[in-house]
Design a protein around this motif. Structure first.
Motif, PDB file in Angstrom:
ATOM      1  N   LEU A   1       9.522 101.953 -29.747  1.00 26.66           N
ATOM      2  CA  LEU A   1       9.658 100.542 -29.436  1.00 26.66           C
ATOM      3  C   LEU A   1       8.398  99.738 -29.706  1.00 26.66           C
ATOM      4  CD1 LEU A   1      11.789 100.862 -26.214  1.00 26.66           C
ATOM      5  CD2 LEU A   1      12.535 100.511 -28.542  1.00 26.66           C
TER       6      LEU A   1
ATOM      7  N   ILE B   1       7.491  97.414 -26.883  1.00 24.35           N
ATOM      8  CA  ILE B   1       8.643  96.916 -26.123  1.00 24.35           C
ATOM      9  C   ILE B   1       9.030  98.013 -25.150  1.00 24.35           C
ATOM     10  CG2 ILE B   1      11.042  96.162 -26.243  1.00 24.35           C
ATOM     11  CD1 ILE B   1       9.162  94.172 -27.556  1.00 24.35           C
TER      12      ILE B   1
ATOM     13  N   LEU C   1      20.262 100.860 -26.541  1.00 27.62           N
ATOM     14  CA  LEU C   1      19.284  99.833 -26.863  1.00 27.62           C
ATOM     15  C   LEU C   1      18.189 100.378 -27.771  1.00 27.62           C
ATOM     16  CD1 LEU C   1      18.946  98.046 -23.416  1.00 27.62           C
ATOM     17  CD2 LEU C   1      20.019  97.138 -25.485  1.00 27.62           C
TER      18      LEU C   1
ATOM     19  N   ASN D   1      19.688 100.767 -31.230  1.00 22.37           N
ATOM     20  CA  ASN D   1      19.882  99.466 -31.878  1.00 22.37           C
ATOM     21  C   ASN D   1      18.545  98.824 -32.241  1.00 22.37           C
ATOM     22  OD1 ASN D   1      22.622  99.803 -31.606  1.00 22.37           O
ATOM     23  ND2 ASN D   1      22.789  98.523 -29.807  1.00 22.37           N
ATOM     24  N   TYR D   2      17.547  98.981 -31.390  1.00 21.26           N
ATOM     25  CA  TYR D   2      16.224  98.430 -31.677  1.00 21.26           C
ATOM     26  C   TYR D   2      15.678  99.037 -32.966  1.00 21.26           C
ATOM     27  CZ  TYR D   2      11.344  97.088 -31.105  1.00 21.26           C
ATOM     28  OH  TYR D   2      10.095  96.568 -31.309  1.00 21.26           O
TER      29      TYR D   2
ATOM     30  N   LEU E   1      16.347  97.174 -36.240  1.00 17.31           N
ATOM     31  CA  LEU E   1      15.707  95.893 -36.530  1.00 17.31           C
ATOM     32  C   LEU E   1      14.626  96.062 -37.596  1.00 17.31           C
ATOM     33  CD1 LEU E   1      15.145  94.430 -32.933  1.00 17.31           C
ATOM     34  CD2 LEU E   1      17.092  94.057 -34.466  1.00 17.31           C
TER      35      LEU E   1
ATOM     36  N   LYS F   1      11.546  92.570 -35.248  1.00 16.38           N
ATOM     37  CA  LYS F   1      10.837  93.075 -34.068  1.00 16.38           C
ATOM     38  C   LYS F   1       9.730  92.121 -33.644  1.00 16.38           C
ATOM     39  CE  LYS F   1      11.920  97.900 -35.012  1.00 16.38           C
ATOM     40  NZ  LYS F   1      11.430  99.197 -35.462  1.00 16.38           N
TER      41      LYS F   1
ATOM     42  N   LEU G   1      11.456  89.181 -32.019  1.00 16.72           N
ATOM     43  CA  LEU G   1      11.937  89.584 -30.692  1.00 16.72           C
ATOM     44  C   LEU G   1      10.798  89.611 -29.684  1.00 16.72           C
ATOM     45  CD1 LEU G   1      14.080  90.576 -28.731  1.00 16.72           C
ATOM     46  CD2 LEU G   1      13.755  92.888 -29.653  1.00 16.72           C
ATOM     47  N   ARG G   2       9.662  90.145 -30.068  1.00 16.48           N
ATOM     48  CA  ARG G   2       8.507  90.202 -29.166  1.00 16.48           C
ATOM     49  C   ARG G   2       8.134  88.792 -28.693  1.00 16.48           C
ATOM     50  NH1 ARG G   2       5.437  94.211 -28.686  1.00 16.48           N
ATOM     51  NH2 ARG G   2       5.720  94.973 -30.804  1.00 16.48           N
TER      52      ARG G   2
ATOM     53  N   ILE H   1      19.030  89.669 -34.860  1.00 20.14           N
ATOM     54  CA  ILE H   1      18.614  90.507 -33.727  1.00 20.14           C
ATOM     55  C   ILE H   1      19.780  90.692 -32.768  1.00 20.14           C
ATOM     56  CG2 ILE H   1      17.164  90.590 -31.648  1.00 20.14           C
ATOM     57  CD1 ILE H   1      14.994  89.094 -33.408  1.00 20.14           C
TER      58      ILE H   1
ATOM     59  N   MET I   1      21.466  94.244 -32.055  1.00 12.22           N
ATOM     60  CA  MET I   1      21.319  94.766 -30.692  1.00 12.22           C
ATOM     61  C   MET I   1      22.658  94.778 -29.952  1.00 12.22           C
ATOM     62  SD  MET I   1      18.161  95.726 -30.323  1.00 12.22           S
ATOM     63  CE  MET I   1      17.976  95.919 -28.565  1.00 12.22           C
TER      64      MET I   1
ATOM     65  N   ILE J   1      14.639  94.707 -21.139  1.00 11.90           N
ATOM     66  CA  ILE J   1      13.708  94.836 -22.247  1.00 11.90           C
ATOM     67  C   ILE J   1      12.602  93.818 -22.039  1.00 11.90           C
ATOM     68  CG2 ILE J   1      13.380  94.546 -24.726  1.00 11.90           C
ATOM     69  CD1 ILE J   1      16.176  95.457 -25.165  1.00 11.90           C
TER      70      ILE J   1
END
Length: 84
Positions: free
Chosen positions: A3, A6, A18, A21-22, A25, A30, A33-34, A63, A67, A80
């Motif tokens: 991750l 994450i 999760l 799915n992550y 990305l 990513k 998302l962060r 995303i 996800m 998350i």
């Protein structure tokens, strides 16, 4: 760590899904998302990543699709968060 900064709550019922799915990305997704997790707006994210706000919107859409979530609120409720 798959991750890369994450964190998914270890007690989350969907943790393995999760994480899987992550992993789907892209690197840029990513990064977006962060920043979303940190509460940044699309304009702020665009400025930080040197892309357009429209591109950020596109990444956000991808995303959610990857996800398998219907909103970032759902994603946030999945425990998350940025561990940095």
């Amino acid at each position: 760590n798959i991750l890369h900064g994450i964190h998914i709550d270890p007690y989350c019922e969907k943790k393995s899904e999760l994480v899987q799915n992550y992993g789907k990305l892209s690197k840029r997704e990513k990064e977006v998302l962060r920043h979303v997790i940190e509460g940044k707006s699309n304009k702020e994210i665009a400025r930080l990543l040197f892309i357009s706000a429209r591109t950020v919107e596109t990444h956000r859409s991808h995303i959610l699709q990857k996800m398998k979530m219907d909103s970032f609120l759902s994603l946030a409720c999945s425990h998350i968060h940025d561990s940095n």
